[in-house]
Scaffold this motif. Structure first.
Motif, PDB file in Angstrom:
ATOM      1  N   HIS A  52      10.552 -52.119-101.177  1.00 29.05           N
ATOM      2  CA  HIS A  52      10.676 -52.950-102.383  1.00 29.05           C
ATOM      3  C   HIS A  52      10.777 -52.113-103.649  1.00 29.05           C
ATOM      4  O   HIS A  52      11.180 -52.619-104.709  1.00 29.05           O
ATOM      5  CB  HIS A  52       9.468 -53.889-102.487  1.00 29.05           C
ATOM      6  CG  HIS A  52       8.172 -53.180-102.769  1.00 29.05           C
ATOM      7  ND1 HIS A  52       7.453 -52.533-101.777  1.00 29.05           N
ATOM      8  CD2 HIS A  52       7.484 -52.983-103.920  1.00 29.05           C
ATOM      9  CE1 HIS A  52       6.362 -51.991-102.298  1.00 29.05           C
ATOM     10  NE2 HIS A  52       6.362 -52.249-103.593  1.00 29.05           N
TER      11      HIS A  52
ATOM     12  N   GLU B 272      14.188 -51.585-106.070  1.00 33.03           N
ATOM     13  CA  GLU B 272      14.584 -52.386-107.235  1.00 33.03           C
ATOM     14  C   GLU B 272      14.095 -51.800-108.558  1.00 33.03           C
ATOM     15  O   GLU B 272      14.892 -51.651-109.493  1.00 33.03           O
ATOM     16  CB  GLU B 272      14.126 -53.829-107.057  1.00 33.03           C
ATOM     17  CG  GLU B 272      14.902 -54.557-105.956  1.00 33.03           C
ATOM     18  CD  GLU B 272      14.596 -56.037-105.916  1.00 33.03           C
ATOM     19  OE1 GLU B 272      13.817 -56.520-106.772  1.00 33.03           O
ATOM     20  OE2 GLU B 272      15.149 -56.731-105.036  1.00 33.03           O
TER      21      GLU B 272
ATOM     22  N   VAL C 132      16.075 -48.621-109.292  1.00 31.91           N
ATOM     23  CA  VAL C 132      17.433 -48.950-109.732  1.00 31.91           C
ATOM     24  C   VAL C 132      17.427 -49.492-111.157  1.00 31.91           C
ATOM     25  O   VAL C 132      18.319 -49.177-111.961  1.00 31.91           O
ATOM     26  CB  VAL C 132      18.081 -49.956-108.759  1.00 31.91           C
ATOM     27  CG1 VAL C 132      19.286 -50.637-109.404  1.00 31.91           C
ATOM     28  CG2 VAL C 132      18.478 -49.255-107.470  1.00 31.91           C
ATOM     29  N   GLU C 133      16.430 -50.289-111.502  1.00 30.59           N
ATOM     30  CA  GLU C 133      16.342 -50.823-112.863  1.00 30.59           C
ATOM     31  C   GLU C 133      16.251 -49.697-113.892  1.00 30.59           C
ATOM     32  O   GLU C 133      16.899 -49.741-114.948  1.00 30.59           O
ATOM     33  CB  GLU C 133      15.122 -51.739-112.983  1.00 30.59           C
ATOM     34  CG  GLU C 133      14.997 -52.423-114.334  1.00 30.59           C
ATOM     35  CD  GLU C 133      13.844 -53.412-114.385  1.00 30.59           C
ATOM     36  OE1 GLU C 133      13.549 -53.921-115.486  1.00 30.59           O
ATOM     37  OE2 GLU C 133      13.246 -53.685-113.324  1.00 30.59           O
TER      38      GLU C 133
ATOM     39  N   ARG D  37      21.182 -51.877 -99.580  1.00 32.42           N
ATOM     40  CA  ARG D  37      20.030 -52.230-100.411  1.00 32.42           C
ATOM     41  C   ARG D  37      20.215 -51.743-101.845  1.00 32.42           C
ATOM     42  O   ARG D  37      19.882 -52.460-102.804  1.00 32.42           O
ATOM     43  CB  ARG D  37      18.750 -51.639 -99.797  1.00 32.42           C
ATOM     44  CG  ARG D  37      18.333 -52.309 -98.498  1.00 32.42           C
ATOM     45  CD  ARG D  37      17.140 -51.612 -97.869  1.00 32.42           C
ATOM     46  NE  ARG D  37      16.727 -52.286 -96.636  1.00 32.42           N
ATOM     47  CZ  ARG D  37      15.800 -51.810 -95.800  1.00 32.42           C
ATOM     48  NH1 ARG D  37      15.179 -50.658 -96.090  1.00 32.42           N
ATOM     49  NH2 ARG D  37      15.490 -52.471 -94.706  1.00 32.42           N
ATOM     50  N   TYR D  38      20.727 -50.539-101.993  1.00 32.95           N
ATOM     51  CA  TYR D  38      20.972 -50.029-103.342  1.00 32.95           C
ATOM     52  C   TYR D  38      22.022 -50.880-104.068  1.00 32.95           C
ATOM     53  O   TYR D  38      21.849 -51.227-105.233  1.00 32.95           O
ATOM     54  CB  TYR D  38      21.438 -48.572-103.290  1.00 32.95           C
ATOM     55  CG  TYR D  38      20.314 -47.575-103.215  1.00 32.95           C
ATOM     56  CD1 TYR D  38      19.332 -47.513-104.208  1.00 32.95           C
ATOM     57  CD2 TYR D  38      20.233 -46.658-102.172  1.00 32.95           C
ATOM     58  CE1 TYR D  38      18.298 -46.587-104.151  1.00 32.95           C
ATOM     59  CE2 TYR D  38      19.204 -45.722-102.102  1.00 32.95           C
ATOM     60  CZ  TYR D  38      18.240 -45.690-103.096  1.00 32.95           C
ATOM     61  OH  TYR D  38      17.225 -44.772-103.034  1.00 32.95           O
TER      62      TYR D  38
ATOM     63  N   ALA E 130      20.645 -54.124-105.253  1.00 35.76           N
ATOM     64  CA  ALA E 130      19.791 -53.967-106.428  1.00 35.76           C
ATOM     65  C   ALA E 130      20.604 -53.653-107.684  1.00 35.76           C
ATOM     66  O   ALA E 130      20.202 -54.013-108.797  1.00 35.76           O
ATOM     67  CB  ALA E 130      18.767 -52.864-106.178  1.00 35.76           C
TER      68      ALA E 130
END
Length: 275
Positions: free
Chosen positions: A31, A34, A37-38, A91-92, A95
């Protein structure tokens, strides 16, 4: 010319390489992709060119192969990496989608950076991706790499990529907020705030190279990679993956390896932007 001399300059950096390890983004920590990445997206929005070096292919693939621990044989490692790399990039990208950023996968072997033609091709591809405002995600090509021709760890890979593309700074994300003079669980361990190019680190005890059951690396490999990059004129920050946003904003976190001011100019290096 060194353009990012202190960690505070990271906020105005033109080009930054960020490395994240397997334990920070796989298993129960998946998790955390995210928020990482933000933070990368925020830097991207400020105009910084960001390259992510991400471990985690083998660790991400393990559950799909019903493996409870990292496989020891090369063929199973390669199989886990083949499955995990696909899932990891998905997944990347999921996100990144809310930020309208597209990821570009770049898989390298040690031979790619040793062969002049392959090295030039890799540099050209990443330069073009950055020019198109794509976020390159780099990993070792575990499906074809062998024990004899591996980088050894992705901290070293990140340092080499930073040199390859003339990055202004390198951020190595760890499980702890900074490096310590000895393993932080031991009495007398002190956080290291800053390392100058000529500092002697021989009295520090950075601990084991293997730190968990899903990946390799640790304080010793990060210190070694940081030295490699700083000797090439690239400032390096070692800190926790949980502090990536603060790190990219130039906050006073982690351990800063100051760049050697006498290093020859890296390819593509230009002065940092002014915010």
């Amino acid at each position: 010319m060194v353009s990012v001399r202190e960690r505070a300059d990271l906020l105005g950096a033109r080009r930054v390489v960020v490395k994240v390890g397997s334990s920070s983004i796989s298993g129960e920590n998946a998790h955390k992709i995210e928020p990482i990445v933000e933070a990368l997206a925020a830097a991207h929005a400020r105009g910084t060119e960001v390259v992510l070096v991400s471990s985690g292919a083998i660790a991400t693939g393990m559950p799909y192969l019903d493996l409870d621990e990292r496989p020891s044989d090369l063929a199973t490692q390669q199989a886990a990496a083949a499955v995990g790399q696909n899932v990891l990039i998905y997944r990347y990208q999921a996100a990144l989608r809310p930020f309208a950023i597209v990821a570009g996968q770049v898989l390298l072997t040690a031979g790619d950076l040793e062969n002049p033609t392959h090295r030039s091709n890799a540099r050209r591809a990443m330069e073009r991706l950055l020019g198109l405002r794509i976020l390159p995600i780099v990993n070792e090509n575990d499906t074809v790499a062998t024990h004899e021709i591996r980088f050894g760890d992705n901290d070293r890979l990140a340092a080499l990529v930073a040199q390859l593309i003339g990055a202004d700074a390198l951020v190595l994300l760890s499980d702890i907020a900074s490096l310590y003079t000895r393993p932080p669980s031991e009495p007398g361990a002190r956080p290291i705030d800053r390392v100058a190019p000529d500092d002697d680190l021989s009295d520090y005890e950075f601990g084991s190279v293997v730190v968990n059951s899903v990946g390799t690396g640790g304080a010793a490999t990060k210190a070694s990679a940081a030295r490699l990059a700083s000797a090439a004129g690239i400032g390096v920050l070692v800190t926790s993956a949980d502090l990536v946003a603060e790190a990219l904003e130039g906050a006073a976190v982690g351990t800063w390896f100051a760049p050697d001011p006498d290093a020859p100019p890296s390819l593509g290096t230009t002065p940092a932007r002014t915010s």
